[in-house]
Design a protein around this motif. Structure first.
Motif, PDB file in Angstrom:
ATOM      1  N   SER A   1      71.385 -20.719  20.405  1.00  0.00           N
ATOM      2  CA  SER A   1      71.232 -19.402  19.795  1.00  0.00           C
ATOM      3  C   SER A   1      70.798 -18.468  20.917  1.00  0.00           C
ATOM      4  N   ILE A   2      71.685 -17.525  21.254  1.00  0.00           N
ATOM      5  CA  ILE A   2      71.488 -16.663  22.419  1.00  0.00           C
ATOM      6  C   ILE A   2      71.516 -15.204  21.990  1.00  0.00           C
ATOM      7  N   THR A   3      70.681 -14.391  22.626  1.00  0.00           N
ATOM      8  CA  THR A   3      70.746 -12.944  22.469  1.00  0.00           C
ATOM      9  C   THR A   3      70.965 -12.334  23.845  1.00  0.00           C
ATOM     10  N   LEU A   4      72.016 -11.533  23.961  1.00  0.00           N
ATOM     11  CA  LEU A   4      72.256 -10.768  25.174  1.00  0.00           C
ATOM     12  C   LEU A   4      71.570  -9.424  24.982  1.00  0.00           C
ATOM     13  N   VAL A   5      70.547  -9.164  25.776  1.00  0.00           N
ATOM     14  CA  VAL A   5      69.747  -7.945  25.670  1.00  0.00           C
ATOM     15  C   VAL A   5      70.178  -7.013  26.799  1.00  0.00           C
ATOM     16  N   PHE A   6      70.843  -5.923  26.447  1.00  0.00           N
ATOM     17  CA  PHE A   6      71.350  -4.994  27.458  1.00  0.00           C
ATOM     18  C   PHE A   6      70.271  -3.964  27.790  1.00  0.00           C
TER      19      PHE A   6
ATOM     20  N   HIS B   1      75.861  -0.259  27.612  1.00  0.00           N
ATOM     21  CA  HIS B   1      75.370  -0.884  26.379  1.00  0.00           C
ATOM     22  C   HIS B   1      73.842  -0.954  26.322  1.00  0.00           C
ATOM     23  N   ALA B   2      73.150  -0.216  27.205  1.00  0.00           N
ATOM     24  CA  ALA B   2      71.684  -0.246  27.269  1.00  0.00           C
ATOM     25  C   ALA B   2      71.073   0.044  25.907  1.00  0.00           C
ATOM     26  N   GLY B   3      70.079  -0.761  25.535  1.00  0.00           N
ATOM     27  CA  GLY B   3      69.399  -0.587  24.259  1.00  0.00           C
ATOM     28  C   GLY B   3      70.037  -1.357  23.117  1.00  0.00           C
ATOM     29  N   SER B   4      71.140  -2.032  23.380  1.00  0.00           N
ATOM     30  CA  SER B   4      71.834  -2.802  22.351  1.00  0.00           C
ATOM     31  C   SER B   4      71.700  -4.296  22.626  1.00  0.00           C
ATOM     32  N   THR B   5      71.947  -5.103  21.601  1.00  0.00           N
ATOM     33  CA  THR B   5      71.938  -6.558  21.767  1.00  0.00           C
ATOM     34  C   THR B   5      73.165  -7.159  21.085  1.00  0.00           C
ATOM     35  N   LEU B   6      73.536  -8.342  21.546  1.00  0.00           N
ATOM     36  CA  LEU B   6      74.566  -9.159  20.897  1.00  0.00           C
ATOM     37  C   LEU B   6      73.978 -10.530  20.641  1.00  0.00           C
ATOM     38  N   SER B   7      74.189 -11.071  19.464  1.00  0.00           N
ATOM     39  CA  SER B   7      73.706 -12.410  19.132  1.00  0.00           C
ATOM     40  C   SER B   7      74.884 -13.372  19.097  1.00  0.00           C
TER      41      SER B   7
ATOM     42  N   VAL C   1      77.759 -13.424  16.343  1.00  0.00           N
ATOM     43  CA  VAL C   1      77.388 -13.384  14.933  1.00  0.00           C
ATOM     44  C   VAL C   1      76.712 -12.079  14.519  1.00  0.00           C
ATOM     45  N   GLY C   2      76.544 -11.157  15.449  1.00  0.00           N
ATOM     46  CA  GLY C   2      75.955  -9.872  15.094  1.00  0.00           C
ATOM     47  C   GLY C   2      75.425  -9.152  16.309  1.00  0.00           C
ATOM     48  N   GLY C   3      74.745  -8.064  16.054  1.00  0.00           N
ATOM     49  CA  GLY C   3      74.189  -7.283  17.146  1.00  0.00           C
ATOM     50  C   GLY C   3      73.390  -6.110  16.624  1.00  0.00           C
TER      51      GLY C   3
ATOM     52  N   ARG D   1      76.162  -2.970  16.117  1.00  0.00           N
ATOM     53  CA  ARG D   1      75.921  -3.227  14.690  1.00  0.00           C
ATOM     54  C   ARG D   1      77.205  -3.716  14.036  1.00  0.00           C
ATOM     55  N   PHE D   2      77.096  -4.689  13.176  1.00  0.00           N
ATOM     56  CA  PHE D   2      78.223  -5.296  12.465  1.00  0.00           C
ATOM     57  C   PHE D   2      79.200  -5.999  13.410  1.00  0.00           C
ATOM     58  N   ALA D   3      78.770  -6.326  14.621  1.00  0.00           N
ATOM     59  CA  ALA D   3      79.665  -6.959  15.593  1.00  0.00           C
ATOM     60  C   ALA D   3      80.049  -8.361  15.148  1.00  0.00           C
ATOM     61  N   GLN D   4      81.261  -8.744  15.497  1.00  0.00           N
ATOM     62  CA  GLN D   4      81.730 -10.108  15.302  1.00  0.00           C
ATOM     63  C   GLN D   4      82.743 -10.398  16.391  1.00  0.00           C
TER      64      GLN D   4
END
Length: 182
Positions: free
Chosen positions: A108-113, A118-124, A141-143, A148-151
């Protein structure tokens, strides 16, 4: 008037039609597009300032991953070279899930920009790791923020090992982003 045995199906069809119209109206202001993000994860797993480590070994011994836990806080850079721009962190956990010999993990990974577009956003990202050779595919699976609502999905591949304690991994993220009012 419809025969009694057709009344319920006609009612349900009418209800579905209204629901579809409402849904179409709600989504009409949005657009979706596939975005490709190409980055590099720089990892140090030994020595001082390690960014990846096992915090719990498998109770079944060194030949099993089952029950082991690891954590990462790697750098995300624009290039494969260590001097390229730092744009975020690759943070997450790995759980050993394979009773069989060899490596089998759930990640389970979160990419923290933290910089760049993409600064201030994340991807899970989540999924299995069934070995550390070749390309590993995981689901987006999200962000948050711009995601938001990323897939989508992420491809992860080790491309070099500059020192015995470090490696460089190439990631390609294909994410469906929704641009609209929410």
């Amino acid at each position: 008037m419809a025969p009694p045995n057709l009344t319920l199906p006609l009612f349900l069809l009418s209800l579905l039609s209204l629901t579809s119209s409402s849904l179409a109206s709600a989504v009409a202001g949005t657009t979706a597009g596939l975005t490709h993000i190409h980055l590099y994860v720089h990892e140090k797993y030994a020595g001082t300032n390690a960014t990846a480590t096992a915090v719990l070994q498998s109770p079944l011994g060194a030949n099993s991953s089952f029950g082991s836990i690891g954590v990462v806080d790697d750098e995300i850079r624009l290039g494969a070279d260590r001097s390229s721009q730092l744009v975020g962190r690759y943070q997450g956990v790995f759980f050993g899930t394979s009773v069989e010999l060899g490596a089998g993990y759930l990640s389970s990974i979160t990419l923290v920009f933290t910089a760049g577009e993409h600064a201030g956003s994340t991807l899970s990202v989540q999924g299995p790791i069934l070995g550390f050779t070749g390309t590993i595919e995981r689901a987006v699976v999200g962000g948050t923020g711009k995601f938001r609502f990323a897939q989508g999905y992420m491809l992860f591949k080790m491309i070099s090992k500059p020192t015995p304690e470090t490696d460089v991994n190439e990631i390609d993220i294909f994410v469906l982003m929704h641009h609209g009012k929410y």
